[in-house]
Design an enzyme around this catalytic site. Sequence first.
Site, short mmCIF file in Angstrom:
data_model
loop_
_atom_site.label_atom_id
_atom_site.label_comp_id
_atom_site.label_asym_id
_atom_site.label_seq_id
_atom_site.Cartn_x
_atom_site.Cartn_y
_atom_site.Cartn_z
N TYR A 1 8.83 8.96 -3.70
CA TYR A 1 7.67 8.37 -3.69
C TYR A 1 8.13 7.42 -2.56
O TYR A 1 8.91 6.46 -2.56
CB TYR A 1 7.29 7.64 -4.97
N ASP B 1 14.55 5.09 2.47
CA ASP B 1 13.65 4.37 1.72
C ASP B 1 14.59 3.53 0.46
O ASP B 1 14.91 4.27 -0.52
CB ASP B 1 12.62 5.17 1.13
N LYS C 1 10.79 -4.61 -3.31
CA LYS C 1 11.25 -5.01 -4.64
C LYS C 1 12.38 -6.04 -4.80
O LYS C 1 11.81 -7.21 -4.66
CB LYS C 1 12.04 -3.57 -5.27
N1 PMP Z 1 9.46 3.43 -1.94
C1 PMP Z 1 9.99 3.70 -3.24
C2 PMP Z 1 11.18 4.09 -3.15
C3 PMP Z 1 9.62 2.97 -4.20
O1 PMP Z 1 10.00 3.08 -5.51
C4 PMP Z 1 8.18 2.28 -4.39
C5 PMP Z 1 7.29 1.71 -5.46
N2 PMP Z 1 7.75 2.27 -6.42
C6 PMP Z 1 7.51 2.24 -2.88
C7 PMP Z 1 8.22 2.59 -1.78
C8 PMP Z 1 6.30 1.60 -2.80
O2 PMP Z 1 6.45 0.04 -2.79
P1 PMP Z 1 5.28 -0.77 -3.16
O3 PMP Z 1 4.93 -0.52 -4.55
O4 PMP Z 1 5.72 -2.24 -3.14
O5 PMP Z 1 4.17 -0.66 -2.21
#
Ligand code: PMP
Length: 429
Positions: free
Chosen positions: A146, A241, A269
């Site tokens: 994700y 990511d 995060k």
């Molecule tokens: N990349 C990863 C690996 C994530 O775990 C998340 C959110 N859980 C995101 C991107 C998206 O971040 P956000 O919820 O701050 O938009």
Amino acid sequence: MPPIRVRSREAFERASRVLPGGVNSPARAFGAVGGQPLFIARGDGPYLYDVDGNQYLDYIGSWGPLILGHAHPRVVKAVEETVRRGASFGAPCELETQLAELIISALPSVEMVRMTSSGTEASMSAIRLARGFTHRDFIVKFAGCYHGHVDSLLVQAGSSATTLGVPNSPGVPHGCTADTIVLPYNDVDGLTETFQAHGQEIACVIVEPIAGNMGLVPPTPEFLTALSELTESNGALLIYDEVMTGFRVAFGGAQQLYHQSPDLTVLGKILGGGFPVGAFGGREDVMKQVMPAGPVFQAGTLSGNPVAMAAGVATLQELRDHPPYVKLDELSKRLTDGLHRLADAAGVPHQVQRVGSMWTFFFNPDPVTDYDSAKKCDTTRFGRFFWEMMDRGIYLPCSQFEAAFNSILHAEKHIDQTLAAAKEAFASL
Ligand code: PMP
């Protein structure tokens, strides 16, 4: 006796009249485990307190950001001092540079950074940058990973997209995903064949270097090597990511742990210390294509917001000044080893997977290596376990397909409290 949750129930009914599903992000609605979400009144260290006054040991940590626990004094002080001088200027401030410098000191592959307000924005912008830099359209992602709710990446995405069983959301036009190639995680052969067929058309590969959004799935060393070699030899960019893993599995993220050097990195995060922050960064020649240094458009009214930057700077400084990673690893291992032992004793088929302070207890007898094996988990059993733990004051991620996180404040006594609860929970299954 399960705790009384009357006020949470009332709060959810009221919220559901004005917020779709009663929440502002789907994972929070507890849809995957049945039942209703708790409404939280406050967080303190490793604990959450709901509006009925019940205390919970928190293994979500706001889905990753709160490695220092709730309301860490250093973060609170930085935020209070900053907000008194004004919440937002829409003009440059020095805290943005300070946070960028901290990122660059932590991640040698990152030479320049652009701040955003979420991980979604950061991965969306990194993809646009990769396409703008390479003048190519195809992107490669992995099933179960994700990267936020970006149209072109919402294909076989993990996280709540898995939970809700809507791998392709309505509202994402076919055209948006037509250039997205989806491959199984950890599949070196699939990746190699894809590059043989389309190598010169692929702008980038985006990957969670440790997958956290189908539950915790570590990469194989061969997969990481194939990712870097195939992207490099085909002129495609490799995007890590590290929204979840950055400053989590090591100060320098998964790339430090595994000695890798991606072209671009997406962060979020922990970077915001609990405030809305994302960032993408990487090679200077690539980042210099971002507007206004270059032609690739990217912007944000609240990007680099001073209060959020102050929380991020305080968090990263604390992690740099008092590295918690060895201790975090030890205590997280004590927990997952204990869960493994107790589940074995209770005859519960399972796998426990962990990297540092990120972990998942899978109700699956076989190792989980990709999205297909993750989907074989017994999610009904997970839901029962979840509520057994919740009723004993242990707040776990409300889906089998989410990683749990320990904070620096999860001490031995908390681990032992969790194991005592798990022993009873396993027995009741
Ligand atoms: N990349 C990863 C690996 C994530 O775990 C998340 C959110 N859980 C995101 C991107 C998206 O971040 P956000 O919820 O701050 O938009």
